[in-house]
Design a protein around this motif. Structure first.
Motif, PDB file in Angstrom:
ATOM      1  N   ALA A   1      -3.264  -8.710   1.168  1.00 44.61           N
ATOM      2  CA  ALA A   1      -3.880  -8.420   2.339  1.00 44.61           C
ATOM      3  C   ALA A   1      -3.219  -8.034   3.486  1.00 44.61           C
ATOM      4  O   ALA A   1      -1.871  -6.982   3.891  1.00 44.61           O
ATOM      5  CB  ALA A   1      -3.686 -10.281   2.775  1.00 44.61           C
ATOM      6  N   LEU A   2      -3.751  -7.386   4.362  1.00 49.27           N
ATOM      7  CA  LEU A   2      -3.844  -6.389   5.240  1.00 49.27           C
ATOM      8  C   LEU A   2      -2.929  -7.329   6.603  1.00 49.27           C
ATOM      9  O   LEU A   2      -3.190  -8.257   7.269  1.00 49.27           O
ATOM     10  CB  LEU A   2      -5.048  -6.405   6.135  1.00 49.27           C
ATOM     11  N   LYS A   3      -1.569  -7.186   6.564  1.00 53.87           N
ATOM     12  CA  LYS A   3      -1.145  -8.288   8.002  1.00 53.87           C
ATOM     13  C   LYS A   3      -0.111  -7.598   8.622  1.00 53.87           C
ATOM     14  O   LYS A   3       0.440  -6.685   8.801  1.00 53.87           O
ATOM     15  CB  LYS A   3       0.429  -9.179   6.844  1.00 53.87           C
ATOM     16  N   ASP A   4       0.383  -8.372   9.572  1.00 49.38           N
ATOM     17  CA  ASP A   4       0.742  -8.128  10.789  1.00 49.38           C
ATOM     18  C   ASP A   4       2.708  -7.170  10.238  1.00 49.38           C
ATOM     19  O   ASP A   4       3.660  -7.922  11.060  1.00 49.38           O
ATOM     20  CB  ASP A   4       0.981  -8.271  12.123  1.00 49.38           C
ATOM     21  N   VAL A   5       2.197  -6.565   9.631  1.00 44.75           N
ATOM     22  CA  VAL A   5       3.959  -5.698   9.029  1.00 44.75           C
ATOM     23  C   VAL A   5       4.705  -4.278   9.423  1.00 44.75           C
ATOM     24  O   VAL A   5       3.033  -4.112   9.447  1.00 44.75           O
ATOM     25  CB  VAL A   5       3.989  -6.117   7.547  1.00 44.75           C
ATOM     26  N   PRO A   6       5.358  -4.285   9.223  1.00 46.95           N
ATOM     27  CA  PRO A   6       5.606  -2.698   8.916  1.00 46.95           C
ATOM     28  C   PRO A   6       4.256  -1.662   7.802  1.00 46.95           C
ATOM     29  O   PRO A   6       4.400  -2.638   6.929  1.00 46.95           O
ATOM     30  CB  PRO A   6       6.506  -2.287   9.317  1.00 46.95           C
ATOM     31  N   HIS A   7       4.003  -0.742   8.102  1.00 51.04           N
ATOM     32  CA  HIS A   7       2.846  -0.725   7.366  1.00 51.04           C
ATOM     33  C   HIS A   7       3.711   0.761   7.217  1.00 51.04           C
ATOM     34  O   HIS A   7       3.924   1.961   8.071  1.00 51.04           O
ATOM     35  CB  HIS A   7       1.469   0.010   8.060  1.00 51.04           C
ATOM     36  N   GLY A   8       3.554   1.641   5.983  1.00 50.24           N
ATOM     37  CA  GLY A   8       3.497   2.739   5.098  1.00 50.24           C
ATOM     38  C   GLY A   8       2.912   3.800   5.461  1.00 50.24           C
ATOM     39  O   GLY A   8       1.219   3.221   5.894  1.00 50.24           O
TER      40      GLY A   8
ATOM     41  N   THR B   1       5.244   6.458   1.462  1.00 47.03           N
ATOM     42  CA  THR B   1       5.822   6.524   1.793  1.00 47.03           C
ATOM     43  C   THR B   1       5.873   5.234   3.135  1.00 47.03           C
ATOM     44  O   THR B   1       5.177   4.979   3.496  1.00 47.03           O
ATOM     45  CB  THR B   1       6.135   7.717   2.880  1.00 47.03           C
ATOM     46  N   PRO B   2       7.336   4.847   2.942  1.00 42.88           N
ATOM     47  CA  PRO B   2       7.659   3.484   3.202  1.00 42.88           C
ATOM     48  C   PRO B   2       7.213   3.460   4.814  1.00 42.88           C
ATOM     49  O   PRO B   2       7.436   4.634   5.655  1.00 42.88           O
ATOM     50  CB  PRO B   2       9.193   2.580   2.250  1.00 42.88           C
ATOM     51  N   ALA B   3       7.099   2.651   5.644  1.00 41.16           N
ATOM     52  CA  ALA B   3       7.551   2.298   6.991  1.00 41.16           C
ATOM     53  C   ALA B   3       8.590   2.822   7.867  1.00 41.16           C
ATOM     54  O   ALA B   3       8.156   3.587   8.473  1.00 41.16           O
ATOM     55  CB  ALA B   3       7.273   0.988   7.472  1.00 41.16           C
ATOM     56  N   ASP B   4       9.632   3.019   7.226  1.00 41.52           N
ATOM     57  CA  ASP B   4      10.683   3.359   7.736  1.00 41.52           C
ATOM     58  C   ASP B   4      10.997   5.283   7.468  1.00 41.52           C
ATOM     59  O   ASP B   4      12.144   5.376   7.852  1.00 41.52           O
ATOM     60  CB  ASP B   4      11.720   2.516   7.401  1.00 41.52           C
ATOM     61  N   TYR B   5      10.085   5.260   6.608  1.00 37.19           N
ATOM     62  CA  TYR B   5      10.293   6.886   6.221  1.00 37.19           C
ATOM     63  C   TYR B   5      10.350   7.953   7.371  1.00 37.19           C
ATOM     64  O   TYR B   5      11.988   8.595   7.111  1.00 37.19           O
ATOM     65  CB  TYR B   5       9.163   6.852   5.264  1.00 37.19           C
TER      66      TYR B   5
END
Length: 393
Positions: A139-146, A168-172
């Motif tokens: 699901a599309l959630k309120d989390v950091p997105h890549g 690439t992950p959210a913190d890339y």
């Protein structure tokens, strides 16, 4: 007097049963009419729709047509035309997950103008999402997105322009000195490099896993599994395509990714997986290139597909599986998965491959997706389980 009392008790009981049955029937009818627009519809389109029984209702305006059908799940359902020339009808309950479908108008198969289009079955066409009980993991959630970027490159091996998509992950971009492991993830037959994002929700699966600290932040590379050696033109176009995807992967894709992205460029931090045809391809690639990869995932496919015969490890793939102890030292993860409703020949070929692994003492993890067949819900669940095992000590 007692007989009269018993009579009234029976009568009251009978009324209660009838009333209860009527209520249940009314409730059932109410439930069957709770159709809502599918999440895969084009913006603002009301059809197709899905209800709580997982039935699909399609509708299209075709005043001049003589026959319109909904073609879904290997079955065609007749639609009925009203006085305005609008055809409407519905299917039987469908399995949870994503399904390709089309409309058939007077014998011509066409996409549904109400649906978003997806590449599958060798064409751009309609797809519909049947809400799954376990949909939360993609699901599309309120989390950091890549981020998913498109990489266009020229392949000298195929003499053609190609592309891949890179997650690439959210913190890339925030951690500019951090380097990441890489998963090379392949699609199936008659699909392409768009599938794992559009149908497979791979980026959302990893976003959620990483946010929950269930998976190591990683880069995912999704390329097109169709890569053929250039052939000289013939008058009758009789030259058969010769796949060189393995060469493209090893000699062009991996070096490009290691150059353009901050990867940890060694076998311990490189994995490869695929579904169906992609599983067949990647499981062959890794056994020819164990110096490049340390983990493999085969979703609904094995390198012996479609054969279900007993596999002789001394000769299979030139004896690559002959030394089980050596493979156990080289592979950190060997993952096999399939749907509980997979059609033939998949159960047979997967079973024969597993029997060979067991005979050789080769360690592997396996997963059977409940209630799904050769379809994206099986492969979403497979990626979810496989990704949690990767790049961990």
């Amino acid at each position: 007097m007692k007989q009269i009392q018993n009579y009234f008790k029976k009568a009251i009981l009978l009324i209660a049963v009838i009333t209860s049955g009527s209520f249940s029937m009314a409730q059932s009818n109410k439930d069957s009419e709770d159709f809502m627009p599918a999440s895969t519809n084009q913006q603002g389109r009301q059809y197709p729709q899905v209800n709580s029984e997982n039935r699909v209702r399609a509708s299209i305006s075709a005043p001049q047509a003589f026959k319109v059908q909904l073609d879904l799940g290997g079955k065609k359902y007749d639609l009925v035309k009203d006085e305005k020339g609008i055809w409407t009808g519905e299917s039987l309950p469908q399995d949870e997950g994503f399904h390709y479908y089309q409309l058939n108008i007077d014998g011509a198969s066409v996409p549904d103008p109400g649906s978003l289009y997806f590449y599958g079955a060798g064409r751009w066409g309609s797809g519909i999402e049947i809400s799954a009980n376990d949909r939360d993991f993609y699901a599309l959630k309120d989390v950091p997105h890549g981020m998913v970027s498109e990489q266009i490159y020229f392949s000298k091996l195929t003499n053609s322009w190609r592309r891949c998509f890179v997650y690439t992950p959210a913190d890339y971009n925030q951690n500019s000195k951090t380097r990441y492991p890489v998963l090379y993830l392949q699609h199936g037959s008659a699909e392409d490099e768009t599938g794992w994002k559009a149908q497979g929700k791979a980026n959302l699966i990893l976003d959620n896993l990483i946010a929950d600290k269930k998976a190591v932040p990683m880069i995912i590379v999704i390329d097109n599994g169709y890569a053929n050696k250039p052939q000289p033109a013939t008058a009758d176009n009789s030259a058969r395509p010769q796949s060189i995807f393995e060469e493209v992967m090893i000699n062009e894709i991996i070096p490009m990714i290691d150059t353009k992205f901050r990867t940890i460029a060694n076998r311990e931090h490189r994995a490869i997986a695929g579904l169906s045809m992609g599983a067949n391809q990647t499981m062959r690639i890794i056994m020819n290139n164990l110096d490049k990869f340390s983990a493999i995932g085969g979703f609904s496919g094995t390198p012996n597909y479609p054969s279900s015969d007993v596999i002789d490890p001394a000769t299979f793939l030139d004896g690559k599986y002959k030394d089980g102890a050596a493979i156990n030292k080289q592979l950190k993860v060997l993952w096999l998965s399939w749907g509980s409703k997979e059609p033939n020949p998949f159960p047979g070929s997967i079973g024969a491959f597993r029997a060979m692994l067991d005979k050789q003492g080769i360690k592997y993890s396996s997963y059977e997706s409940p209630g799904t067949a050769h379809e994206w819900q099986t492969w979403r669940r497979s990626l979810h389980g496989f990704a949690t095992l990767l790049f961990k000590d």
